[in-house]
Design an enzyme around this catalytic site. Structure first.
Site, short mmCIF file in Angstrom:
data_model
loop_
_atom_site.label_atom_id
_atom_site.label_comp_id
_atom_site.label_asym_id
_atom_site.label_seq_id
_atom_site.Cartn_x
_atom_site.Cartn_y
_atom_site.Cartn_z
N ARG B 184 -13.60 12.45 10.68
CA ARG B 184 -12.47 11.59 11.06
C ARG B 184 -12.82 10.11 11.05
O ARG B 184 -12.21 9.31 11.76
CB ARG B 184 -11.88 11.98 12.42
N LYS B 206 -6.92 -0.50 1.83
CA LYS B 206 -6.20 0.58 1.15
C LYS B 206 -7.23 1.42 0.42
O LYS B 206 -7.96 0.91 -0.44
CB LYS B 206 -5.20 0.03 0.15
N GLU B 248 -5.49 -10.35 -11.56
CA GLU B 248 -5.21 -10.28 -10.12
C GLU B 248 -5.39 -11.65 -9.46
O GLU B 248 -4.70 -11.98 -8.50
CB GLU B 248 -6.11 -9.23 -9.45
N LYS B 290 -5.61 -12.61 0.14
CA LYS B 290 -5.49 -11.18 0.45
C LYS B 290 -5.70 -10.94 1.94
O LYS B 290 -4.93 -10.23 2.59
CB LYS B 290 -6.52 -10.40 -0.37
N GLU B 300 1.31 -2.38 5.44
CA GLU B 300 2.37 -2.58 4.46
C GLU B 300 3.75 -2.16 4.96
O GLU B 300 4.44 -1.36 4.35
CB GLU B 300 2.04 -1.85 3.14
N ARG B 304 3.01 -7.21 3.04
CA ARG B 304 1.87 -6.83 2.21
C ARG B 304 2.28 -6.33 0.83
O ARG B 304 1.53 -6.46 -0.14
CB ARG B 304 1.04 -5.75 2.92
N ASN B 308 1.72 -6.24 -4.57
CA ASN B 308 1.94 -5.31 -5.67
C ASN B 308 2.83 -5.88 -6.77
O ASN B 308 3.39 -5.14 -7.55
CB ASN B 308 2.57 -4.02 -5.13
N HIS B 311 3.02 -4.23 -10.13
CA HIS B 311 2.35 -2.94 -10.04
C HIS B 311 3.28 -1.76 -10.31
O HIS B 311 2.84 -0.74 -10.82
CB HIS B 311 1.68 -2.76 -8.67
N HIS B 315 2.12 0.51 -13.00
CA HIS B 315 1.79 1.94 -12.81
C HIS B 315 2.52 2.79 -13.84
O HIS B 315 1.97 3.77 -14.34
CB HIS B 315 2.16 2.40 -11.40
N HIS B 328 -5.97 -1.10 -15.32
CA HIS B 328 -5.07 -1.44 -14.23
C HIS B 328 -4.63 -2.91 -14.32
O HIS B 328 -3.44 -3.22 -14.33
CB HIS B 328 -5.78 -1.17 -12.90
#
Ligand code: NAD
Ligand code: NAD
Lengths: 443, 443
Positions: B184, B206, B248, B290, B300, B304, B308, B311, B315, B328
């Site tokens: 955990r 993330k 980026e 960032k 998010e 936040r 993206n 993105h 994607h 990417h």
């Protein structure tokens, strides 16, 4: 109005239940002293909440309804106690955020309860899907979490979709972990169907699965958005599973409230015979203890570990016997006796306490000794992969006094060995009586 | 002392770097206005931090050293910038809690950097293990997370053991998720080795893996305990990967600081040619943006998501082309142009902005258009499983003005369709020029 439990031998903080009458909702604040783990490292004083748990009599209905509020750092959420609640759309409505719900359950519970839960949720106007896993601890594994994710993807669940765990601790732990990681976390609701899941696993946000080399090794701290307790479901639970849950109820008395332990001594047969009032009382009290501890130490940096009394010994028994042979609660029962025995050997409690713990567990048809086949060597092997090992040091939950557990590595290893060997010795001396104390469970 | 970048066209908040001199450590507080996403839903005023990011010139050494402090809700941690830092035991020492460390890397990076990192950590006196995964986005999967867990179990790692991600975003994301769930949650340290990982994926917590049906669908928000940036490692990175990282960097200018975008316009060739000062400046600025955004919205819930930009389109391109075909950062580059094009069609920005974004990306050898084979239908299919879909509504990151991105679902679907069709049309009209804008990447 008189307290429902006015005549019970319970602790003085008992909260009157709003039953069959039209009282206005009332909020009771739990006295922190009911669970006073002063021996345990606490969070800094400034960050201590005045109270992590409040208890409210919910909007009165014809039936007993109860709401307990859990106030963990990462989320606040209610535990609803009410008979028949799982078939009512209104139960689920407040917790449904998106337009899709996935119910996760198993093949034993599905024929009993899936349809009513599904209909209740569908009546709120969302699409309801389900996944029925096979029944058993051995399916609390990555393969089945992965299967839940496949179903989530297949039905295009999104961040607002809700996962519902309908089942015992196995389903709750698996579904909770699946929910924690799907799109990095979707809401989930626990609908526990075993006594153990109601009083322990569904509250507090520990979720996870087993690794082939160790139990609960993979998981997340991830609080549910609600816990919905319908004690009706216990009617179909078999006696052995019920007893396993009673072990966890008794645990709370041993670790944090000796008066509650004494209540268990006086009422254990009522619990075993499923007396509704005693069961309801034990469930609510247990959830209060758990919620209170979790609200003080959500991520188990200290205090929370006391909830694992008997678990390190218990996990070794479960693992060594092969999961499923001994139930979790059974292994914990024997483990708690071992923890008491060791505490007594350390001179922290009198051996009379150990005898009383043994006696009440035995009356609940629980084992009070480890199986003779779990030798010292096997105990040590399985205990060394326990999560409570840190940098090679084994920490155990032991009793400093009746009703006060601590987490400690401050014991001579020899006392641990002696404790384990004590049972090997007992078995050698009198195999017949010994087997009685393991209740004929596999050796 | 004059600022290292005194003559650069950068924004006025540039912090002087402590280079080659013996100045005392200084703490600079970042002005929130450098990133002022006023259009975006913010947390309630009372819970807004005055500043989520502070910047300190670390203890002076012969080399440029820099520390940025990230202040996320769930954890505070440093980003260390220093050449040669990954081979120094002192780098890792403060972040090692237990007696075991597991380094996760891949088969490309291992021969280049594993030994030096391993020796540095071993010199602190702990046991160091490693797991070398195959290289590629397709290995950012449950199978390989599971393999990491197997290694953790095999070497009996415990709660205090540390996982180190040595690699690009794929290794960082996979390792971070593994660390979040092993017992955990164990501490983990990011040692990013691609520009993209340095300026984006290693900061902000993330973590996650791909599901066969969608990218980054399984994961956790789990902050590292430190990020260690050694710009030396970029020397072995190939040009295409470097460009993907530059995409980026440019993104930050577009979404939250148009002056930084203008700095990129003036300096993009310096970045492509690996000029150390320009690269260091771009890295630190990017991490500041960032960190600042993450400190305001770790999970998010709003703001936040502007990170993206490009993105969702990106994607869809990556997925439709098969992961690994387009990088990417390349897909994001084309996606950012599409987002600008759509914003211009909505009348929010002038089409001149789109042209400028296109131009600077093209100068960094990045594609500025989607591959013609990704048709409207394919875009819609892949975009509908994007994590930014909630209850069936697609949200996009679009530009309200240059340097100000918003998350919105408030657009006519027809404008989205028109935007996608615009590229199909361009391709039909002039396949030759079009291919130039996708830089000969697979169609
Ligand atoms: N997360 C936590 O904090 C926590 C705490 C304690 C235990 N646990 C975990 O919980 C698990 C044990 O949970 P459990 O004891 O509930 O076991 P379980 O989930 O396996 O359920 C026990 C059995 O009862 C059946 N069952 C469940 N509800 C029923 C009902 N209403 N009627 C008839 N049959 C029913 C199940 O199908 C199963 O066969 C273990 O995996 C343990 O690690 C977790
Ligand atoms: N977590 C986040 O917030 C976040 C943000 C953006 C992207 N990502 C993820 O990051 C991944 C992309 O990361 P990436 O672009 O770093 O790709 P990557 O990790 O695949 O690395 C790119 C290639 O460069 C090689 N490489 C890495 N470092 C090198 C070095 N120093 N020298 C030589 N070769 C080196 C790698 O082996 C690989 O072949 C994607 O999976 C994406 O989803 C995550």
């Amino acid at each position: 109005m008189t307290s429902l439990y006015a005549n019970a031998m319970g602790p003085s903080f008992i909260v009157p239940l709003a039953m069959n009458n039209r009282r206005q909702p009332e909020v009771f604040t739990l006295r922190r002293s009911l669970c006073d783990p002063t021996h345990v490292r606490r969070r800094s004083r400034s960050s201590l909440k005045t109270s992590g748990v409040t208890m409210a009599a919910a909007t009165p209905t014809a039936q007993c309804e109860y709401t307990l509020h859990v106030d963990a750092d990462s989320r606040k959420y209610p535990i609803l106690f009410s008979e028949g609640v799982i078939s009512k759309p209104d139960t689920f409505k407040p917790f449904i955020t998106g337009d899709k719900v996935l119910i996760v359950t198993n093949s034993t519970i599905a024929p009993l309860y899936l349809n009513q839960v599904k209909s209740a949720i569908a009546a709120t106007g969302v699409s309801v899907f389900d996944v029925v896993l096979p029944d058993g601890e051995e399916y609390k594994s990555l393969d089945y979490v992965s299967q839940i994710w496949d179903v989530c993807m297949e039905h295009r669940l999104d961040r607002k979709s809700v996962l519902i765990a309908l089942g015992g601790g196995v389903i709750g732990d698996t579904t909770g972990f699946a929910a924690s990681a799907f799109v990095r976390g979707v809401p989930f609701v626990q609908v526990p169907t075993t006594l153990l899941a109601i009083v322990d696993s569904s509250v507090g946000g520990k979720t996870g699965i087993n690794h082939p080399m160790g139990k609960n090794m993979i998981g997340a701290f991830y609080q549910p958005h609600a816990v919905i307790v319908d004690s009706n479901v216990l009617k179909t639970l078999d006696d052995r599973q019920l007893a396993a849950g009673i072990a966890e109820v008794i645990k709370y008395g041993i670790i944090c409230d000796w008066r509650f332990f004494e209540w268990c001594e006086q009422n254990v047969e009522r619990l075993s015979s499923r007396d509704p009032d005693a069961t309801q009382y034990a469930m609510i009290q247990s959830c209060k203890y758990k919620a209170d501890i979790v609200s003080q130490d959500e991520k188990e940096s200290g205090l929370r570990a006391i909830l694992n009394l008997g678990h390190t010994f218990g996990h070794a028994i479960e693992a060594s016997m092969g999961y499923g042979s001994w139930l979790h609660g059974e292994a914990v029962a024997a483990g708690m006796v071992m923890a008491c025995e060791m505490s007594a050997r350390l001179g922290w409690i009198s051996s009379d306490v150990t005898r009383r713990v043994e006696a009440v567990l035995a009356r609940a048809s629980l084992p009070t000794r480890p199986p003779p086949s779990v030798t010292l060597e096997r105990f040590m092997t399985y205990m060394s992969v326990d999560k409570k090992v840190e940098a090679g040091v084994l920490r155990l939950i032991l009793l400093k006094e009746p009703g006060k557990a601590i987490v400690t590595s401050d014991f001579p290893e020899s006392i641990l060995f002696d404790t384990i060997m004590h049972y090997q010795q007992l078995y050698k001396e009198s195999p017949g009586t010994y087997e009685h104390a393991t209740l004929g469970l596999p050796k």
